[in-house]
Design a protein around this motif. Structure first.
Motif, mmCIF file in Angstrom:
data_model
loop_
_atom_site.group_PDB
_atom_site.id
_atom_site.type_symbol
_atom_site.label_atom_id
_atom_site.label_comp_id
_atom_site.label_asym_id
_atom_site.label_seq_id
_atom_site.Cartn_x
_atom_site.Cartn_y
_atom_site.Cartn_z
ATOM 1 N N UNK A 84 0.815 -1.227 0.000
ATOM 2 C CA UNK A 84 0.000 0.000 0.000
ATOM 3 C C UNK A 84 0.847 1.274 0.000
ATOM 4 N N UNK A 85 1.981 1.236 0.675
ATOM 5 C CA UNK A 85 2.843 2.427 0.754
ATOM 6 C C UNK A 85 3.466 2.773 -0.595
ATOM 7 N N UNK A 86 3.495 1.811 -1.520
ATOM 8 C CA UNK A 86 4.084 2.049 -2.840
ATOM 9 C C UNK A 86 3.166 2.818 -3.784
ATOM 10 N N UNK A 87 1.890 2.888 -3.471
ATOM 11 C CA UNK A 87 0.932 3.486 -4.405
ATOM 12 C C UNK A 87 1.111 5.006 -4.433
ATOM 13 N N UNK A 88 1.268 5.535 -5.654
ATOM 14 C CA UNK A 88 1.470 6.975 -5.845
ATOM 15 C C UNK A 88 0.165 7.718 -6.102
ATOM 16 N N UNK A 89 -0.769 7.064 -6.789
ATOM 17 C CA UNK A 89 -2.001 7.721 -7.215
ATOM 18 C C UNK A 89 -3.168 6.755 -7.049
ATOM 19 N N UNK A 90 -4.244 7.232 -6.446
ATOM 20 C CA UNK A 90 -5.528 6.522 -6.427
ATOM 21 C C UNK A 90 -6.551 7.404 -7.131
ATOM 22 N N UNK A 91 -7.265 6.830 -8.077
ATOM 23 C CA UNK A 91 -8.349 7.547 -8.754
ATOM 24 C C UNK A 91 -9.655 6.866 -8.368
ATOM 25 N N UNK A 92 -10.611 7.645 -7.908
ATOM 26 C CA UNK A 92 -11.880 7.055 -7.484
ATOM 27 C C UNK A 92 -12.975 7.238 -8.513
ATOM 28 N N UNK A 93 -13.603 6.120 -8.875
ATOM 29 C CA UNK A 93 -14.795 6.195 -9.706
ATOM 30 C C UNK A 93 -15.915 6.888 -8.935
ATOM 31 N N UNK A 94 -15.996 6.624 -7.637
ATOM 32 C CA UNK A 94 -16.922 7.284 -6.730
ATOM 33 C C UNK A 94 -16.541 6.841 -5.324
ATOM 34 N N UNK A 95 -17.274 7.331 -4.322
ATOM 35 C CA UNK A 95 -16.864 7.083 -2.939
ATOM 36 C C UNK A 95 -17.832 6.204 -2.146
ATOM 37 N N UNK A 96 -18.621 5.379 -2.796
ATOM 38 C CA UNK A 96 -19.343 4.362 -2.037
ATOM 39 C C UNK A 96 -18.311 3.496 -1.324
ATOM 40 N N UNK A 97 -18.666 3.013 -0.158
ATOM 41 C CA UNK A 97 -17.662 2.439 0.745
ATOM 42 C C UNK A 97 -16.866 1.300 0.128
ATOM 43 N N UNK A 98 -17.501 0.469 -0.697
ATOM 44 C CA UNK A 98 -16.769 -0.673 -1.245
ATOM 45 C C UNK A 98 -15.707 -0.274 -2.267
#
Length: 251
Positions: A84-98
């Motif tokens: 997890x610490x290696x991830x540079x970018x997270x893009x969210x399709x949306x923010x529903x919890x799953x």
């Protein structure tokens, strides 16, 4: 030009009525959907689209139902030599919890999300119980959130378009690949939504809106727009990707 390979990783699942996916169709039909994180391999940044469930249910029955192995966040990333610490970018399709339960583990990532999703997760409508602000409080406090008001280029070869179909702030992720542009839909659908069965197509319907949508008429138009933008369509919850095979596959 940067091109990417998209790796689907199953990090959760749901069992419910298919009508939760296909508006006005498929009610009463049991259906299992995988919950994915998508690792975009290519370029000089380690990129995820969504982060899946924190504690996915894992059993032989559940994996048989979705058609692939279900991983924890750490296990799924380890398939590609990542933590997890290696991830540079997270893009969210949306923010529903799953779709965001593991954000807090990505302590070094910029996290891109539409501003409408931030508004919803902090003040959800009573009908939309799928939002839970606890899952993003840590990353907000650490200043990791990057809020978007519309379409944007995130990295060379990766861009997002605002597609408010399933939620107000849905973002479809367009990814350049060796076989054209792939679209990871910013709305929760399966293949049948984008390619309706004969009996639905006979009603002159080219797509089926998500079973849960902001406005079914607008969702229909948004989905048609996305179909016209991509060479490869990736419905966000389709079981067809649960094997983990890379996208695109061999030419």
């Amino acid at each position: 030009m940067n091109t990417y390979v998209i790796h689907p990783i199953v990090m959760g699942s749901k069992l419910f009525d298919q009508g939760m996916m296909t508006y006005q169709h498929g009610y009463g039909r049991p259906f299992a959907i995988p919950i994915y994180a998508w690792y975009l391999e290519g370029g000089d940044k380690r990129v995820l689209v969504d982060t899946g469930e924190m504690q996915p249910i894992r059993s032989e029955d559940r994996e048989r139902a979705v058609g692939g192995r279900i991983y924890t966040f750490e296990e799924g990333l380890a398939l590609y030599g990542l933590t997890p610490e290696d991830i540079d970018v997270v893009i969210h399709t949306h923010l529903h919890s799953d779709h965001c339960e593991n954000d807090y583990k990505c302590v070094n990532a910029q996290i891109w999300v539409h501003e409408n999703e931030l508004a919803r997760i902090h003040d959800p409508h009573p009908l939309d119980y799928r939002y839970n602000e606890e899952y993003i409080e840590d990353v907000e406090e650490r200043g990791q959130i990057r809020a978007l008001s519309g379409d944007a280029q995130i990295l060379p070869g990766i861009r997002v378009v605002h597609t408010p179909a399933h939620t107000d702030g849905g973002l479809t992720v367009l990814v350049d690949t060796a076989q054209g542009v792939a679209a990871i839909t910013g709305f929760c659908v399966i293949k049948e939504n984008l390619f309706p069965p004969r009996e639905v197509a006979a009603m002159e319907m080219e797509v089926i809106p998500p079973g849960t949508c902001v406005n079914p008429y607008e969702a229909y138009d948004v989905m048609l727009k996305v179909k016209g933008m991509a060479d490869i369509l990736i419905p966000l919850h389709d079981p067809g990707f649960a094997s983990g095979a890379p996208i695109p596959g061999p030419a």
